[in-house]
Design an enzyme around this catalytic site. Structure first.
Site, PDB file in Angstrom:
ATOM      1  N   HIS A  35       1.039  -1.184   0.191  1.00  0.00           N
ATOM      2  CA  HIS A  35      -0.113   0.059   0.153  1.00  0.00           C
ATOM      3  C   HIS A  35       0.393   0.995  -0.084  1.00  0.00           C
ATOM      4  O   HIS A  35       0.301   2.443   0.445  1.00  0.00           O
ATOM      5  CB  HIS A  35      -1.130   0.002   1.020  1.00  0.00           C
ATOM      6  CG  HIS A  35      -1.973  -1.362   1.228  1.00  0.00           C
ATOM      7  ND1 HIS A  35      -1.810  -2.812   1.587  1.00  0.00           N
ATOM      8  CD2 HIS A  35      -3.096  -0.762   0.915  1.00  0.00           C
ATOM      9  CE1 HIS A  35      -2.489  -3.062   1.060  1.00  0.00           C
ATOM     10  NE2 HIS A  35      -3.544  -2.223   1.232  1.00  0.00           N
ATOM     11  N   GLY A  86      -0.747  -2.413  -5.397  1.00  0.00           N
ATOM     12  CA  GLY A  86      -1.503  -4.184  -5.461  1.00  0.00           C
ATOM     13  C   GLY A  86      -3.064  -2.991  -5.265  1.00  0.00           C
ATOM     14  O   GLY A  86      -4.485  -3.487  -5.811  1.00  0.00           O
ATOM     15  N   HIS A  87      -3.312  -1.848  -4.782  1.00  0.00           N
ATOM     16  CA  HIS A  87      -4.170  -1.573  -4.388  1.00  0.00           C
ATOM     17  C   HIS A  87      -4.467  -0.422  -5.432  1.00  0.00           C
ATOM     18  O   HIS A  87      -3.928   0.500  -4.918  1.00  0.00           O
ATOM     19  CB  HIS A  87      -4.490  -0.755  -2.900  1.00  0.00           C
ATOM     20  CG  HIS A  87      -6.230  -1.190  -2.675  1.00  0.00           C
ATOM     21  ND1 HIS A  87      -6.946   0.223  -3.137  1.00  0.00           N
ATOM     22  CD2 HIS A  87      -6.755  -0.802  -0.729  1.00  0.00           C
ATOM     23  CE1 HIS A  87      -8.243  -0.366  -2.708  1.00  0.00           C
ATOM     24  NE2 HIS A  87      -8.252  -0.093  -1.360  1.00  0.00           N
ATOM     25  N   HIS A 105     -11.408  -7.765  -5.840  1.00  0.00           N
ATOM     26  CA  HIS A 105     -11.646  -7.060  -5.011  1.00  0.00           C
ATOM     27  C   HIS A 105     -12.214  -5.419  -4.845  1.00  0.00           C
ATOM     28  O   HIS A 105     -11.259  -4.582  -6.113  1.00  0.00           O
ATOM     29  CB  HIS A 105     -10.294  -6.062  -4.245  1.00  0.00           C
ATOM     30  CG  HIS A 105     -10.285  -4.557  -2.823  1.00  0.00           C
ATOM     31  ND1 HIS A 105     -10.410  -3.983  -2.950  1.00  0.00           N
ATOM     32  CD2 HIS A 105     -10.457  -6.103  -2.422  1.00  0.00           C
ATOM     33  CE1 HIS A 105     -11.073  -3.831  -1.170  1.00  0.00           C
ATOM     34  NE2 HIS A 105     -10.626  -4.230  -0.460  1.00  0.00           N
ATOM     35  N   GLU A 135     -12.889  -9.733  -0.111  1.00  0.00           N
ATOM     36  CA  GLU A 135     -13.951  -7.739  -0.199  1.00  0.00           C
ATOM     37  C   GLU A 135     -14.260  -8.271  -1.508  1.00  0.00           C
ATOM     38  O   GLU A 135     -13.888  -6.740  -2.250  1.00  0.00           O
ATOM     39  CB  GLU A 135     -12.966  -6.836   0.136  1.00  0.00           C
ATOM     40  CG  GLU A 135     -12.788  -6.856   1.745  1.00  0.00           C
ATOM     41  CD  GLU A 135     -11.773  -6.053   2.323  1.00  0.00           C
ATOM     42  OE1 GLU A 135     -11.302  -5.539   1.743  1.00  0.00           O
ATOM     43  OE2 GLU A 135     -12.337  -5.994   3.823  1.00  0.00           O
ATOM     44  N   GLU A 168     -19.096  -3.419   1.595  1.00  0.00           N
ATOM     45  CA  GLU A 168     -18.091  -2.368   2.386  1.00  0.00           C
ATOM     46  C   GLU A 168     -18.542  -0.991   1.550  1.00  0.00           C
ATOM     47  O   GLU A 168     -18.792  -0.664   0.378  1.00  0.00           O
ATOM     48  CB  GLU A 168     -16.406  -2.860   1.820  1.00  0.00           C
ATOM     49  CG  GLU A 168     -16.051  -1.815   2.898  1.00  0.00           C
ATOM     50  CD  GLU A 168     -13.985  -1.976   2.299  1.00  0.00           C
ATOM     51  OE1 GLU A 168     -13.935  -3.173   1.562  1.00  0.00           O
ATOM     52  OE2 GLU A 168     -13.560  -1.191   2.307  1.00  0.00           O
ATOM     53  N   CYS A 173     -16.971   1.596   1.029  1.00  0.00           N
ATOM     54  CA  CYS A 173     -15.499   2.347   0.894  1.00  0.00           C
ATOM     55  C   CYS A 173     -16.346   1.620  -0.688  1.00  0.00           C
ATOM     56  O   CYS A 173     -16.081   2.588  -1.586  1.00  0.00           O
ATOM     57  CB  CYS A 173     -14.840   1.779   1.285  1.00  0.00           C
ATOM     58  SG  CYS A 173     -13.525   2.440   2.677  1.00  0.00           S
ATOM     59  N   CYS A 210     -10.719   1.848   6.645  1.00  0.00           N
ATOM     60  CA  CYS A 210     -11.295   2.336   5.854  1.00  0.00           C
ATOM     61  C   CYS A 210     -12.232   3.443   5.598  1.00  0.00           C
ATOM     62  O   CYS A 210     -13.032   4.312   5.215  1.00  0.00           O
ATOM     63  CB  CYS A 210     -10.779   2.041   4.432  1.00  0.00           C
ATOM     64  SG  CYS A 210     -11.243   0.718   4.637  1.00  0.00           S
ATOM     65  N   CYS A 211     -13.110   2.471   6.012  1.00  0.00           N
ATOM     66  CA  CYS A 211     -15.243   2.924   5.773  1.00  0.00           C
ATOM     67  C   CYS A 211     -15.216   4.633   6.486  1.00  0.00           C
ATOM     68  O   CYS A 211     -15.692   5.464   5.990  1.00  0.00           O
ATOM     69  CB  CYS A 211     -15.828   1.964   6.209  1.00  0.00           C
ATOM     70  SG  CYS A 211     -15.636   0.720   4.740  1.00  0.00           S
TER      71      CYS A 211
HETATM   72 ZN   LIG Z   1     -13.536   0.462   3.787  1.00  0.00          ZN
END
Ligand SMILES: [Zn+2]
Length: 690
Positions: free
Chosen positions: A188, A237-238, A296, A348, A364, A366, A432-433
């Site tokens: 990340h 990766g994200h 994801h 996810e 999720e 997010c 994160c959310c």
């Molecule tokens: Zn999240």
């Protein structure tokens, strides 16, 4: 002459740097002149670039005074922002910056290397809030926090507290060596700074201060020096840096940031000396060849959003083509009625086509926010309201369920059914959310309007006032409405000067017997009621163009448009391939998806059968859940008789509440999809299969 030159440049700038200009125009003249020179360079370097054909109207130009969104924005400002910042202090997220800066001792003191990103996202949300509601204390806090972030930045611009702190114990998950970029898949490193760029741009636009922006630029310059054609290859990766780089490009005019965003997108699916990450990170094939949404869901929707940005700015047709295919697949096979996406907790991720379980729905928060980002961008690319239909759905349902009415409790997954095991949490180890919803809520006014040339789009309906800059003038526009609870909207249009242009009013799909722009969900019955429009009191016979009623005429000050959107209670059925919803019905009224919750239905929901013939009627309940419209009716409850052996069908009162407002009155059963009378199901499934 100089002033004329400056104005010319400002015109160009506004085309390219909408948000920046809307901040700039309210600055002092001196600041304006300095920034004009700065942005004039930006405009010069960008003049060959295209952009979204439809321009969003910045949130700073739209002022809500409604009973639905404004209270939420106030709670976000007064509760959520201070609360989430406090959580970042308590959980060591901010201390990580202090340690990396040498201001404190110790090892990395939170759980994940991406914890930096939560701090960035909250700064982004706090900046949006500051822009519309000055708060010297919050501004000072942000200044101090940004100073810590700057101090944690290494000399060459590198900023990632987990590795800067390394090797002090405890080591951080996924940060295995002192080498930078050694775990692009899970580390990340680039994800974090993507959020930093978004936050830095927001802070600059809100305050005019370059403190955070300069940190971001220094970091982006480092990353640009490391990655790119002929340099290091590989992808994060994200995904997220792509969105951040585009924002950085828009505010600086430095095309190298846009090029780097495109590079990271184009590298996906190409090994180039590395092992592909596979479907989880949408790295299984080149982005332009991807047709199935996989892996994801947040990563995917951030990537799609970044692709839309790059497609708009570069004219990359292959991106747009892929996006349209991916979007059609999501909307036709992988979206919940709430607009949520990502059905599986494992990874996810998106599930298979039509794999949309309710009790185990991941959805999720997010992912819902990312889905809104993506749909908004697809609208800006196309001018088509079908994307706004999805945006509105996820806005009122899938996103809002992620935060409690009190502003300090959060859902990470947002299931559509509960057996009583769910409640919102004050925080999560992976947060994160909460940080995402903190930044999203204050930005909602930015989704209401858009412009194209002199034409003006009304995307969403909110009691509000706005000053909208079109290509040739400012148009004041006022909405008077109790939406989403009532369907009448009065719009007063006041252009600076009388002029012919189109006012394009979105006619929501739900008024046209189309809950979603696909066959995934449909209304059980067709409504004969149609949205109606009158202009200055006279009925206006509109035709639909891409989901909008375009009223093209010479507008003058105080012209009025009355819109009637039929808000009836609608029963929704799923595509037959969604096995989970076979024999079940969901309820909607306007943009609001409803659910039945235990507390309104004698303690249980799982025993209810809602007959297709049962009458349902709305009732405004000011006393309930900060004021909601509930749906009342009669339902059949399967129960045991007094002998506790014999099963009986008992008629009882039924109440459904807006889905976003569930889980505020203790733990218990909840369901969006409710079993129907079995005798009707066979004929319905036959009709469905024809
Ligand atoms: Zn999240």
């Amino acid at each position: 002459m100089w002033v004329y030159h400056m104005e010319l440049h400002i015109r160009d700038v506004r085309t390219y740097v909408l948000e920046g200009w809307n901040i700039m125009k309210k600055q002092s003249i001196a600041t304006l002149m300095i920034l004009a020179v700065f942005f004039s360079c930006a405009a010069c370097t960008q003049k060959s670039r295209s952009d979204y054909p439809v321009k969003p109207v910045p949130f700073t130009d739209v002022h809500f005074s409604d009973d639905f969104w404004l209270p939420r924005m106030e709670i976000n400002r007064k509760v959520t922002i201070p609360y989430t910042l406090e959580q970042c202090e308590e959980t060591g997220r901010i201390k990580n910056f202090e340690i990396a800066a040498g201001m404190a001792e110790g090892g990395f003191c939170s759980a994940y290397p991406f914890d930096d990103s939560d701090v960035y996202k909250i700064i982004e949300g706090a900046s949006y809030s500051l822009k519309v509601h000055p708060d010297p204390d919050l501004g000072k806090y942000l200044d101090e926090l940004i100073a810590k972030i700057g101090a944690a930045q290494e000399d060459d611009g590198y900023l990632y507290t987990a590795r800067t702190i390394y090797p002090e114990p405890p080591k951080v998950r996924w940060v295995d060596t002192e080498e930078r970029w050694d775990n692009m898949y899970l580390g990340h490193e680039l994800y974090n700074v993507g959020h930093m760029y978004e936050a830095a741009v927001a802070h600059f636009q809100a305050t005019g201060k370059r403190t955070f922006l300069d940190i971001a630029i220094k970091n982006a310059d480092l990353i640009e020096s490391v990655f790119g054609p002929g340099k290091k290859t590989g992808v994060p990766g994200h995904q997220e840096i792509e969105i951040g780089l585009v924002k950085l490009y828009r505010v600086t005019g430095e095309s190298k940031y846009l090029d780097l965003a495109k590079f990271f997108l184009d590298e996906r699916g190409h090994p180039h000396g590395r092992e592909l990450y596979g479907e989880y990170s949408q790295d299984h094939m080149p982005v332009t060849e991807q047709t199935e949404p996989v892996g994801h869901a947040v990563r995917a929707a951030y990537m799609y959003s970044g692709m839309a940005d790059v497609a708009a700015l570069t004219g990359e047709a292959a991106y747009r083509k892929a996006l349209e295919i991916l979007w059609n697949n999501v909307i036709s096979k992988k979206m919940y009625l709430t607009g949520g996406i990502g059905s599986r907790s494992g990874g996810e991720s998106f599930g298979e086509d039509y794999e949309l379980p309710n009790a185990t729905a991941y959805c999720e928060t997010c992912a819902a926010i990312a889905h809104a980002f993506w749909n908004h961008r697809m609208f800006l690319l196309s001018g088509d309201a079908k994307y706004l239909d999805v945006l509105e759905r996820v806005l009122y349902n899938g996103i809002l369920s992620g935060i409690a009415l009190t502003g300090d409790l959060f859902f990470y997954p947002n299931p559509l059914e509960s057996h009583g095991q769910h409640e919102r949490s004050p925080w999560f180890t992976c947060a994160c959310c909460p940080s995402n919803v903190t930044r999203f809520v204050p930005s909602v006014p930015g989704y209401v309007y858009a412009t194209q040339g002199d034409d003006l789009f009304v995307n969403l309906f909110v009691h509000s006032e706005a000053n909208i800059q079109t290509d040739s003038q400012t148009v004041e526009i006022k909405q008077e409405t109790a939406y989403p609870w009532e369907g009448s909207v009065k719009i007063t249009v006041s252009p600076e000067k009388s002029k012919t242009f189109a006012l394009a009013i979105r006619i929501p799909g739900w008024t046209r017997n189309q809950p979603v722009p696909s066959g995934l969900y449909r209304y059980m019955d067709s409504s004969g009621q149609k949205a109606a429009i009158s202009v200055n009191g006279k009925p206006y016979d509109y035709t639909l163009e891409k989901g909008f009623a375009r009223i093209r005429r010479k507008w003058k000050r105080e012209d009025t448009v009355d819109i009637f959107l039929p808000l009836s209670v609608r029963r929704v059925l799923s595509h037959k391939k969604v096995e989970e919803n076979a024999g079940k019905v969901a309820l909607e009224r306007g943009p609001i998806v409803y659910c039945a919750e235990w507390v309104d239905n004698y303690g249980f929901v799982s025993n209810l059968v809602l007959y297709d013939t049962a009458q349902l009627w709305p009732e405004k309940r000011e006393d309930l859940l900060n004021g909601v419209v509930v749906l009342n009716g009669e339902v059949t409850a399967l129960k045991y008789a007094e002998d506790r052996v014999t099963e009986i069908n008992a008629e009882q009162k039924f109440t459904a509440i807006p889905y976003y407002a569930w889980a505020h009155r203790g733990k218990g059963e909840m369901a969006v999809w409710i079993p129907r009378d079995k005798s009707n199901i066979h004929s319905e499934s036959c009709r469905n299969s024809q």
